[in-house]
Scaffold this active site. Structure first.
Site, PDB file in Angstrom:
ATOM      1  N   LYS A 107       0.728  -1.126  -0.383  1.00  0.00           N
ATOM      2  CA  LYS A 107      -0.167   0.002   0.020  1.00  0.00           C
ATOM      3  C   LYS A 107       1.272   1.681  -0.228  1.00  0.00           C
ATOM      4  O   LYS A 107       1.884   1.258   0.676  1.00  0.00           O
ATOM      5  CB  LYS A 107      -0.961   0.144   1.312  1.00  0.00           C
ATOM      6  CG  LYS A 107      -2.338   1.092   0.956  1.00  0.00           C
ATOM      7  CD  LYS A 107      -3.579   0.575   0.426  1.00  0.00           C
ATOM      8  CE  LYS A 107      -4.470   0.845  -0.019  1.00  0.00           C
ATOM      9  NZ  LYS A 107      -5.262   0.461  -0.580  1.00  0.00           N
TER      10      LYS A 107
HETATM   11  P1  NAD Z   1     -12.480   8.391  -2.087  1.00  0.00           P
HETATM   12  O1  NAD Z   1     -11.868   9.460  -2.511  1.00  0.00           O
HETATM   13  O2  NAD Z   1     -12.962   8.020  -3.937  1.00  0.00           O
HETATM   14  O3  NAD Z   1     -13.869   8.857  -1.674  1.00  0.00           O
HETATM   15  C1  NAD Z   1     -13.447   8.650  -0.503  1.00  0.00           C
HETATM   16  C2  NAD Z   1     -15.324   9.418  -0.055  1.00  0.00           C
HETATM   17  O4  NAD Z   1     -15.427   9.689   1.169  1.00  0.00           O
HETATM   18  C3  NAD Z   1     -15.333  10.507  -0.779  1.00  0.00           C
HETATM   19  O5  NAD Z   1     -16.596  11.398  -1.423  1.00  0.00           O
HETATM   20  C4  NAD Z   1     -15.255  11.566   0.532  1.00  0.00           C
HETATM   21  O6  NAD Z   1     -16.136  13.439  -0.002  1.00  0.00           O
HETATM   22  C5  NAD Z   1     -16.000  10.712   1.236  1.00  0.00           C
HETATM   23  N1  NAD Z   1     -15.130  11.506   2.334  1.00  0.00           N
HETATM   24  C6  NAD Z   1     -14.245  11.832   3.438  1.00  0.00           C
HETATM   25  N2  NAD Z   1     -13.977  12.219   4.487  1.00  0.00           N
HETATM   26  C7  NAD Z   1     -15.530  11.967   4.927  1.00  0.00           C
HETATM   27  C8  NAD Z   1     -16.271  11.342   6.564  1.00  0.00           C
HETATM   28  N3  NAD Z   1     -15.446  11.854   7.661  1.00  0.00           N
HETATM   29  N4  NAD Z   1     -17.588  11.417   6.456  1.00  0.00           N
HETATM   30  C9  NAD Z   1     -18.517  11.128   5.368  1.00  0.00           C
HETATM   31  N5  NAD Z   1     -17.610  10.966   4.218  1.00  0.00           N
HETATM   32  C10 NAD Z   1     -16.316  11.389   3.874  1.00  0.00           C
HETATM   33  O7  NAD Z   1     -12.686   7.574  -1.918  1.00  0.00           O
HETATM   34  P2  NAD Z   1     -12.479   5.317  -2.262  1.00  0.00           P
HETATM   35  O8  NAD Z   1     -11.831   4.878  -3.249  1.00  0.00           O
HETATM   36  O9  NAD Z   1     -13.940   5.865  -2.499  1.00  0.00           O
HETATM   37  O10 NAD Z   1     -12.284   4.790  -1.425  1.00  0.00           O
HETATM   38  C11 NAD Z   1     -12.928   4.620  -0.195  1.00  0.00           C
HETATM   39  C12 NAD Z   1     -12.940   3.520   0.481  1.00  0.00           C
HETATM   40  O11 NAD Z   1     -12.718   2.000  -0.037  1.00  0.00           O
HETATM   41  C13 NAD Z   1     -11.322   3.440   1.685  1.00  0.00           C
HETATM   42  O12 NAD Z   1     -11.080   3.256   2.775  1.00  0.00           O
HETATM   43  C14 NAD Z   1     -10.635   2.663   0.619  1.00  0.00           C
HETATM   44  O13 NAD Z   1      -9.191   2.383   1.040  1.00  0.00           O
HETATM   45  C15 NAD Z   1     -11.319   1.785   0.465  1.00  0.00           C
HETATM   46  N6  NAD Z   1     -11.054   1.166  -1.251  1.00  0.00           N
HETATM   47  C16 NAD Z   1     -11.243   1.462  -2.325  1.00  0.00           C
HETATM   48  C17 NAD Z   1     -10.829   1.305  -3.838  1.00  0.00           C
HETATM   49  C18 NAD Z   1     -11.323   1.454  -4.828  1.00  0.00           C
HETATM   50  O14 NAD Z   1     -11.096   1.022  -5.784  1.00  0.00           O
HETATM   51  N7  NAD Z   1     -10.910   3.427  -5.099  1.00  0.00           N
HETATM   52  C19 NAD Z   1     -10.762  -0.277  -3.366  1.00  0.00           C
HETATM   53  C20 NAD Z   1     -10.574  -0.985  -1.997  1.00  0.00           C
HETATM   54  C21 NAD Z   1     -11.293  -0.595  -0.890  1.00  0.00           C
END
Ligand code: NAD
Length: 476
Positions: A107
């Site tokens: 990561k």
């Molecule tokens: P992203 O940046 O696209 O979205 C995150 C969202 O959460 C944003 O809309 C942001 O405004 C919101 N946010 C941030 N802080 C917040 C809070 N305190 N309360 C409410 N909303 C809040 O990120 P993502 O890629 O969707 O990732 C989200 C989670 O999923 C993370 O834990 C990441 O590790 C996990 N994840 C992502 C992927 C991927 O393919 N993108 C894969 C596996 C796991």
């Protein structure tokens, strides 16, 4: 996010690991080898911006190299730190093992608020961070392959692959150095939606197991289920969108940074997302009633809670008020170890992160394979498949006409049957198959052993057992 007296994210992951290995038959040495993070590289680099030099701190952790390349996203957020990156790298090891993608776990993270910088500035910063990692083989198609995570997406992956290619002009497999790229830069159809799509497939599979549904005090299908989603970013948006428009679920709560929206009748997810993009928040969106303290909406009465933003949001401070009987961890580590224990005692069913959000790495695997094979999935077979189907239809129609049978095919059948699978259909099929198979492997352990009371423990056991076998076969 977690309560100050609670263990850190990495300690939480280790505690969950320890719970699983306590019922496994591993030697203490092997146990330790699997648990520890192999290495963490910290880099501090300067970029000349806005008339001065700004210094940024970034990390790349490699948790386990039992298989190479190692895989794991790159996160851009101000909260990024070594503990978090190491916890996420460990989760990647277990996740890859669980869904049988041939990778170790890694990561990366950059401590930055991406919203504070212009696009051209972000490009300079991302390229410089990538340069630092590429020159140490911490981005490399054979050794370490990042992907998007919180705060990063296709745009950053396109800069990273371009940077790699500039520095490795003769590497014919250069496109495979990172996944989650835009289609025109070597990406694959269906990667952007993949993690949210995987959450949907995981829930559908859960619904196919009536006993598991019963344990979560639910029945039937996803149709009409009340869903609260935290974070309408890549993962949360796609999961909520597909669950509402394809499965009939009602999205009754959406929590974002600036507050939340609630509407017991369900909201139009696309409309909320459009509002969010335009106004950088959900306040004022007519789809629901605005609640300023968004985290309170985690405690709303609902059938399925989907934390899809960040870690530690369900912790000792709020766990007692959580009413959902089913939680699917779309984000990584949204439930602290302490809260996990209380939820288990309450009988809440938790579909664990390492399974729930594995759709991203699964489709990343397909993208990496596509890049190494230098050909789009379906390119060779699609038309041949269509012509074989056409043969069958022609023959049926000829028989019907010759024998005066008067057969007519159902409306739409011919068109649907004739269409050969393109890349998107194949990716979705591969993802669905992966999510189903991983669920079966978790379910088998969960239901066959009295000492395994929950899905998380079962998922860890499946994953750790596979990693252990891999280490053993290497002669460790
Ligand atoms: P992203 O940046 O696209 O979205 C995150 C969202 O959460 C944003 O809309 C942001 O405004 C919101 N946010 C941030 N802080 C917040 C809070 N305190 N309360 C409410 N909303 C809040 O990120 P993502 O890629 O969707 O990732 C989200 C989670 O999923 C993370 O834990 C990441 O590790 C996990 N994840 C992502 C992927 C991927 O393919 N993108 C894969 C596996 C796991």
């Amino acid at each position: 996010m977690a309560n100050r007296g609670e263990p850190s994210f990495r300690q939480s992951v280790d505690m969950m690991f320890n719970r699983a290995v306590s019922v496994m038959d591993l030697s203490p040495g092997l146990e330790e080898k699997i648990r520890v993070c192999n290495s963490t590289y910290t880099v501090r680099f300067g970029v000349r911006l806005r008339g001065g030099i700004h210094t940024f701190t970034g990390y790349r952790s490699v948790h386990s190299e039992h298989m190479e390349p190692v895989k794991g996203g790159i996160r851009f957020a101000t909260s990024v730190n070594q503990d978090e990156v190491e916890a996420l790298a460990a989760l990647m090891t277990y996740k890859c093992a669980l869904v049988e993608t041939p990778f170790g776990g890694s990561k990366g993270g950059l401590c930055i608020d991406p919203r504070a910088w212009e696009e051209h500035e972000m490009e300079l910063i991302t390229r410089r961070f990538a340069y630092e990692l590429i020159k140490r083989d911490l981005i490399n198609p054979a050794q370490n392959v990042p992907a998007p995570d919180m705060g990063t997406g296709e745009r950053e992956m396109a800069w990273i692959v371009d940077q790699y290619k500039r520095m490795n002009t003769t590497d014919i497999n250069g496109a495979a150095c990172v996944t989650g790229k835009p289609l025109n830069a070597g990406g694959i159809a269906g990667r952007v939606e993949a993690t949210g799509r995987g959450v949907q497939y995981a829930l559908r599979e859960f619904c196919r197991h009536p006993k598991d549904m019963e344990a979560a005090r639910l029945s039937g299908t996803l149709d009409g289920k009340r869903v609260v989603v935290q974070g309408l970013g890549n993962v949360g948006y796609h999961a909520a969108l597909f669950l509402s428009i394809e499965d009939g679920a009602r999205i009754t709560g959406i929590i974002e940074r600036d507050g939340a929206l609630v509407n017991p009748n369900g909201m139009n997810v696309q409309a909320v997302r459009d509002w969010l993009s335009e106004h950088s928040g959900v306040k004022g969106c007519p789809e629901g009633t605005y609640v300023e303290d968004g985290s309170k909406v985690l405690e709303e009465d609902c059938d399925i809670l989907v934390p899809a933003a960040l870690e530690g949001v369900i912790n000792l401070d709020n766990v007692k008020n959580i009413k959902a009987s089913l939680i699917i961890e779309a984000a990584n580590g949204p439930i602290t170890a302490g809260a996990d224990e209380i939820l288990r005692e309450k009988g809440t069913i938790i579909i664990p992160d390492m399974y729930a959000n594995a759709g991203g790495v699964t489709v990343s695997y397909f993208e990496w394979v596509k890049n190494l094979s230098h050909i789009r999935f379906g390119r060779m077979q699609r038309r041949q498949e269509e012509s074989r189907h056409q043969l069958l239809i022609d023959e049926l129609e000829r028989l019907s006409a010759d024998k005066g049978l008067g057969w007519t095919l159902s409306p739409g059948f011919k068109e649907q049957y004739l269409r050969g699978a393109g890349e998107l259909e194949l990716v979705r099929s591969g993802l669905d198959d992966t999510m189903r198979a991983a669920y079966q492997s978790i379910s088998e352990i969960w239901h066959s052993r009295n000492d395994v009371p929950d899905m998380r423990m079962a998922a860890y056991i499946v994953a750790i057992d596979r990693v252990a076998k891999s280490y053993r076969s290497k002669g460790l």
